[in-house]
Design an enzyme around this catalytic site. Structure first.
Site, PDB file in Angstrom:
ATOM      1  N   PHE A 192       0.875  -1.270   0.111  1.00 58.10           N
ATOM      2  CA  PHE A 192       0.147  -0.042   0.001  1.00 58.10           C
ATOM      3  C   PHE A 192       0.866   1.224   0.057  1.00 58.10           C
ATOM      4  CE2 PHE A 192      -1.988  -3.351   2.585  1.00 58.10           C
ATOM      5  CZ  PHE A 192      -3.283  -3.488   1.878  1.00 58.10           C
ATOM      6  N   CYS A 218      -5.919   3.294   9.674  1.00 59.06           N
ATOM      7  CA  CYS A 218      -6.180   4.789   9.868  1.00 59.06           C
ATOM      8  C   CYS A 218      -7.870   4.812   9.700  1.00 59.06           C
ATOM      9  CB  CYS A 218      -5.653   5.692   8.630  1.00 59.06           C
ATOM     10  SG  CYS A 218      -6.004   5.039   7.232  1.00 59.06           S
TER      11      CYS A 218
HETATM   12  N1  SAH Z   1       1.957   4.623   2.859  1.00 59.94           N
HETATM   13  C1  SAH Z   1       1.738   5.535   2.153  1.00 59.94           C
HETATM   14  C2  SAH Z   1       0.185   5.870   2.097  1.00 59.94           C
HETATM   15  C3  SAH Z   1      -0.555   4.786   1.760  1.00 59.94           C
HETATM   16  S1  SAH Z   1      -2.202   5.119   1.062  1.00 59.94           S
HETATM   17  C4  SAH Z   1       2.536   6.767   2.363  1.00 59.94           C
HETATM   18  O1  SAH Z   1       3.114   6.970   3.352  1.00 59.94           O
HETATM   19  O2  SAH Z   1       2.579   7.667   1.749  1.00 59.94           O
HETATM   20  C5  SAH Z   1      -3.003   3.632   0.933  1.00 59.94           C
HETATM   21  C6  SAH Z   1      -2.808   3.156  -0.582  1.00 59.94           C
HETATM   22  O3  SAH Z   1      -3.343   1.742  -0.661  1.00 59.94           O
HETATM   23  C7  SAH Z   1      -3.346   3.769  -1.800  1.00 59.94           C
HETATM   24  O4  SAH Z   1      -2.239   4.127  -2.500  1.00 59.94           O
HETATM   25  C8  SAH Z   1      -4.191   2.921  -2.387  1.00 59.94           C
HETATM   26  O5  SAH Z   1      -4.022   3.034  -4.032  1.00 59.94           O
HETATM   27  C9  SAH Z   1      -3.575   1.680  -2.050  1.00 59.94           C
HETATM   28  N2  SAH Z   1      -4.398   0.589  -2.015  1.00 59.94           N
HETATM   29  C10 SAH Z   1      -6.034   0.330  -1.746  1.00 59.94           C
HETATM   30  N3  SAH Z   1      -6.349  -0.904  -1.511  1.00 59.94           N
HETATM   31  C11 SAH Z   1      -5.283  -1.748  -2.093  1.00 59.94           C
HETATM   32  C12 SAH Z   1      -5.116  -2.997  -2.341  1.00 59.94           C
HETATM   33  N4  SAH Z   1      -6.377  -3.968  -1.989  1.00 59.94           N
HETATM   34  N5  SAH Z   1      -3.907  -3.572  -2.639  1.00 59.94           N
HETATM   35  C13 SAH Z   1      -2.910  -2.728  -2.811  1.00 59.94           C
HETATM   36  N6  SAH Z   1      -2.898  -1.380  -2.627  1.00 59.94           N
HETATM   37  C14 SAH Z   1      -4.295  -1.110  -2.312  1.00 59.94           C
END
Ligand code: SAH
Length: 387
Positions: A219, A330
């Protein structure tokens, strides 16, 4: 000024430091003319409790802006925003990019302001705040005379509150520094106001465990964790996200930090990819799991808990001996205690008994008020698999 009369007893929580008033707590409304206007809040006996913007549309109809008899005007916003800046200055939190104002926690419920270099990205979350945007913009103009303001109202909140969200077209890309790293930020494009500023302290903490290790940033969004971990000496990073746009931004950031050569980006659903990695016998010395909120509703907490448990079981199994897992939630409705319980369950099922190195939360420029538990939304654990 219009007057909101509370039902008997409804003032006790307000007096104890919580600013929210629900429609069911309102006994009477006198002299009210316009949704979003400031009202005096009084208890059933007519005693002054505070002042806030009233909106008849959402069930959370009023949030106290002040408990004193002070006028809500342009000067009020200057005082409040200056106080928010002063807290951050004294705490050493003023940086190239930081959150200047965090809504309730800075006594400005419904207003978020993030700073990126010379730009203030401003988010109105209530009708009342959007109605006084000119005062807020003027206050920011006075505090940062060389800067500019970018409006990026939250669409979900605007729908709930019944106002037209203002979302300025994307600005030019800025490159900001966060400690040892550089990140591309385009106000008006992408998630949040541009960066996950709430994770700054956690990126620093996890980076301490990165040297010499292969890491997984699941993620990853803009790849901010991966950049910090690679700069801190990680040998290789696998970045995982389901969004191609997120991965493009992550690639840009890896390049800005001169670490793209040590990174592999993979597009996919983390639930599937974690399973595939496990089946392939892959191992990592540090893993970051920072998913989007799995629930925004109280009644969906159980399903969310199952989701968190599943990815945490898989991540724990992917750790090499002495490897660390930084795992987050979150979701507002997942409390730190509940999250710890979910991770304990996951560890039990995974057959791994990790050390609990740290309890993690949001960066202190997103302060938590003790009397407003809702001001804490990010919770996490730093766990270590024993050797
Ligand atoms: N760690 C990052 C913020 C993560 S936000 C930082 O510090 O900047 C969450 C992310 O999860 C988003 O980019 C979204 O596209 C992704 N996401 C959502 N559902 C997902 C899934 N099932 N598998 C992989 N990524 C996913």
């Amino acid at each position: 000024m219009a007057k909101l009369v509370l039902r008997r007893g409804a003032e006790s929580r307000l007096r104890a430091g919580h600013p929210w008033i629900y429609r069911t707590q309102v006994a009477d409304l006198k002299g009210f003319t316009r949704a979003g206007e400031a009202v005096d809040v009084v208890d059933a006996g007519g005693r002054f409790v505070g002042r806030g913007f009233y909106n008849p549309r959402p069930s959370l109809c009023c949030r106290l802006l002040t408990r004193r008899d002070e006028t809500i005007d342009a000067e009020f916003f200057v005082r409040r925003l200056e106080a928010a800046r002063e807290y951050r200055r004294a705490a050493g939190l003023v940086a190239d990019a930081y959150r200047l104002c965090w809504s309730e926690a800075d006594a400005l419920p419904g207003l978020v302001v993030d700073r990126y270099g010379p730009v203030s990205v401003m988010q109105c979350l209530t009708l009342g705040m959007s109605g006084v945007h000119e005062w807020i913009e003027a206050a920011l103009g006075r505090m940062f005379p060389d800067g500019r303001v970018h409006r990026q109202d939250d669409a979900t909140a605007a729908r709930l509150e019944g106002f037209e969200p203002r979302q300025d077209p994307p600005d030019a890309e800025l490159v900001i520094t966060e400690e040892d790293c550089r990140f591309a930020v385009t106000p008006g494009a992408g998630h949040k106001t541009g960066l996950y500023l709430d994770q700054v302290v956690n990126r620093r903490l996890v980076a301490r465990h990165a040297a010499g290790r292969r890491i997984l940033d699941a993620f990853c969004y803009s790849g901010a964790f991966a950049c910090h971990l690679l700069r801190a000496g990680a040998t290789h990073a696998l970045l995982l996200d389901s969004s191609a746009d997120a991965l493009a931004l992550a690639r840009r950031n890896l390049e800005l930090n001169g670490v793209a050569g040590q990174a592999e980006l993979r597009e996919g659903n983390a639930f599937d990819v974690l399973r595939e990695l496990e089946a392939a016998g892959e191992r990592f010395g540090a893993i970051v799991l920072d998913p989007p909120p799995f629930t925004r509703r109280k009644d969906a907490v159980e399903a969310a808990a199952r989701g968190y448990k599943e990815i945490n079981i898989r991540a724990l199994r992917l750790l090499e001996p002495s490897g660390v897992l930084a795992t987050f939630s979150c979701s507002h409705h997942i409390t730190p205690a509940l999250f710890e319980e979910i991770c304990r369950d996951a560890a039990g099922d995974a057959g791994i008994h990790p050390r609990h190195l740290h309890t993690l939360t949001q960066n202190p420029d997103h302060p938590v008020l003790l009397t407003i538990p809702e001001s804490r939304y990010l919770t996490g654990l730093l766990l270590q698999r024993p050797a």
